[in-house]
Design a protein around this motif. Sequence first.
Motif, PDB file in Angstrom:
ATOM      1  N   ARG A   8       0.942  -1.036  -0.027  1.00  0.00           N
ATOM      2  CA  ARG A   8      -0.018  -0.071   0.156  1.00  0.00           C
ATOM      3  C   ARG A   8       0.885   1.351   0.009  1.00  0.00           C
ATOM      4  O   ARG A   8       1.656   1.595   0.676  1.00  0.00           O
ATOM      5  CB  ARG A   8      -0.933   0.319   1.420  1.00  0.00           C
ATOM      6  N   ALA A  31       1.030   5.561  -1.635  1.00  0.00           N
ATOM      7  CA  ALA A  31      -0.175   6.671  -1.704  1.00  0.00           C
ATOM      8  C   ALA A  31       0.153   6.644  -3.546  1.00  0.00           C
ATOM      9  O   ALA A  31       1.009   7.053  -3.889  1.00  0.00           O
ATOM     10  CB  ALA A  31       0.442   7.764  -0.998  1.00  0.00           C
ATOM     11  N   ARG A  83      -1.297   8.331  -6.963  1.00  0.00           N
ATOM     12  CA  ARG A  83      -1.749   9.542  -7.066  1.00  0.00           C
ATOM     13  C   ARG A  83      -2.201   9.718  -8.804  1.00  0.00           C
ATOM     14  O   ARG A  83      -2.868  10.540  -9.164  1.00  0.00           O
ATOM     15  CB  ARG A  83      -1.215  10.965  -6.829  1.00  0.00           C
ATOM     16  N   GLY A 143      -6.156  18.382  -3.547  1.00  0.00           N
ATOM     17  CA  GLY A 143      -5.486  17.214  -2.765  1.00  0.00           C
ATOM     18  C   GLY A 143      -5.579  16.082  -3.857  1.00  0.00           C
ATOM     19  O   GLY A 143      -4.907  15.131  -3.789  1.00  0.00           O
ATOM     20  N   LYS A 202      -7.683  14.994   1.717  1.00  0.00           N
ATOM     21  CA  LYS A 202      -8.590  15.779   2.901  1.00  0.00           C
ATOM     22  C   LYS A 202      -8.557  17.082   2.274  1.00  0.00           C
ATOM     23  O   LYS A 202      -9.120  17.892   2.642  1.00  0.00           O
ATOM     24  CB  LYS A 202      -7.829  15.616   3.966  1.00  0.00           C
ATOM     25  N   LYS A 241       7.059   3.072   9.424  1.00  0.00           N
ATOM     26  CA  LYS A 241       7.255   4.603   9.136  1.00  0.00           C
ATOM     27  C   LYS A 241       7.850   5.063  10.364  1.00  0.00           C
ATOM     28  O   LYS A 241       7.275   5.552  11.596  1.00  0.00           O
ATOM     29  CB  LYS A 241       6.082   5.378   8.786  1.00  0.00           C
TER      30      LYS A 241
HETATM   31  C1  LIG Z   1      -5.845  12.361   6.792  1.00  0.00           C
HETATM   32  C2  LIG Z   1      -4.955  12.093   5.513  1.00  0.00           C
HETATM   33  C3  LIG Z   1      -5.423  13.099   4.596  1.00  0.00           C
HETATM   34  C4  LIG Z   1      -4.529  13.070   3.391  1.00  0.00           C
HETATM   35  N1  LIG Z   1      -4.662  13.875   2.493  1.00  0.00           N
HETATM   36  C5  LIG Z   1      -3.955  14.082   1.067  1.00  0.00           C
HETATM   37  C6  LIG Z   1      -4.451  14.979   0.332  1.00  0.00           C
HETATM   38  O1  LIG Z   1      -5.385  15.709   0.139  1.00  0.00           O
HETATM   39  N2  LIG Z   1      -3.886  14.747  -1.096  1.00  0.00           N
HETATM   40  C7  LIG Z   1      -2.864  13.848  -1.319  1.00  0.00           C
HETATM   41  O2  LIG Z   1      -2.222  13.666  -2.415  1.00  0.00           O
HETATM   42  N3  LIG Z   1      -2.253  12.939   0.006  1.00  0.00           N
HETATM   43  C8  LIG Z   1      -3.020  12.922   0.963  1.00  0.00           C
HETATM   44  N4  LIG Z   1      -2.776  11.943   1.990  1.00  0.00           N
HETATM   45  C9  LIG Z   1      -1.750  11.176   1.754  1.00  0.00           C
HETATM   46  C10 LIG Z   1      -0.362  11.102   2.349  1.00  0.00           C
HETATM   47  O3  LIG Z   1       0.097  12.343   1.955  1.00  0.00           O
HETATM   48  C11 LIG Z   1       0.323   9.977   2.199  1.00  0.00           C
HETATM   49  O4  LIG Z   1      -0.515   8.788   2.693  1.00  0.00           O
HETATM   50  C12 LIG Z   1       1.776  10.255   3.047  1.00  0.00           C
HETATM   51  O5  LIG Z   1       2.406  10.864   2.402  1.00  0.00           O
HETATM   52  C13 LIG Z   1       2.427   8.660   3.063  1.00  0.00           C
HETATM   53  O6  LIG Z   1       2.620   7.977   2.009  1.00  0.00           O
HETATM   54  P1  LIG Z   1       2.136   6.605   1.711  1.00  0.00           P
HETATM   55  O7  LIG Z   1       0.668   6.578   1.901  1.00  0.00           O
HETATM   56  O8  LIG Z   1       2.766   6.098   0.406  1.00  0.00           O
HETATM   57  O9  LIG Z   1       2.668   5.729   2.814  1.00  0.00           O
HETATM   58  C14 LIG Z   1      -3.551  11.994   3.183  1.00  0.00           C
HETATM   59  C15 LIG Z   1      -3.305  11.203   4.046  1.00  0.00           C
HETATM   60  C16 LIG Z   1      -4.023  11.223   5.541  1.00  0.00           C
HETATM   61  C17 LIG Z   1      -3.652  10.347   6.238  1.00  0.00           C
END
Ligand SMILES: Cc1cc2nc3c(=O)[nH]c(=O)nc-3n(C[C@H](O)[C@H](O)[C@H](O)COP(=O)(O)O)c2cc1C
Length: 176
Positions: free
Chosen positions: A10, A12, A14, A65, A120, A159
Amino acid sequence: MELFESLQRRRAVRDFTTAPVPEDILKKLVYAARRAPTVGNAPYRRILLVNNPATIRLVKQVSPGIRGSPAALIIMITDLDAAKQLGRLGAICSPMDAGAAAENVLLAAVDLGLGACLAKSYSEEGLKEILDIPANCRTEIIVQLGYPKKELPPSVKPKADADAIYLDRYGRTWEA
Ligand SMILES: Cc1cc2nc3c(=O)[nH]c(=O)nc-3n(C[C@H](O)[C@H](O)[C@H](O)COP(=O)(O)O)c2cc1C
């Protein structure tokens, strides 16, 4: 896929291809969200699935976001009237219930070969207007989804910088 493999895979995601997500897969993602707990098992969480490309484009306009072009959005919403029936507990815990559902979707997405990322950063007002979300509801989080443009390598390490781990009392470090 085994759960711990999903945890490692898992990331992030995009950037998505233009491929739509089939309805049976979307149903599985919504099922995953609905398997998540709510405080007191109370039915105040609302789940809004968006897979109309034109609507997603509108949502993107009010959501800094969301950087790429997701094929689907799953939005976690709290019905505040229903949450109030639980008193303060419902109002306070509902973002956590939404978070639990969102994380279930993120993990299910990995298992189903999709990429996903939370969002978010959006205008709640804008979102409500575009999606007809009533005033008594609060949008908690968007999960953006689609087929990843490129495969990200799994991330095996926890992390370390984000979470300090203590044992038995705060400050007593523990090598987890
Ligand atoms: C509550 C929350 C809100 C987030 N909002 C955004 C967002 O608006 N846009 C975005 O690109 N990523 C967003 N993220 C993703 C985080 O930036 C991302 O999960 C973090 O950098 C860690 O990377 P990983 O998920 O690959 O471990 C959000 C994560 C969380 C937990």
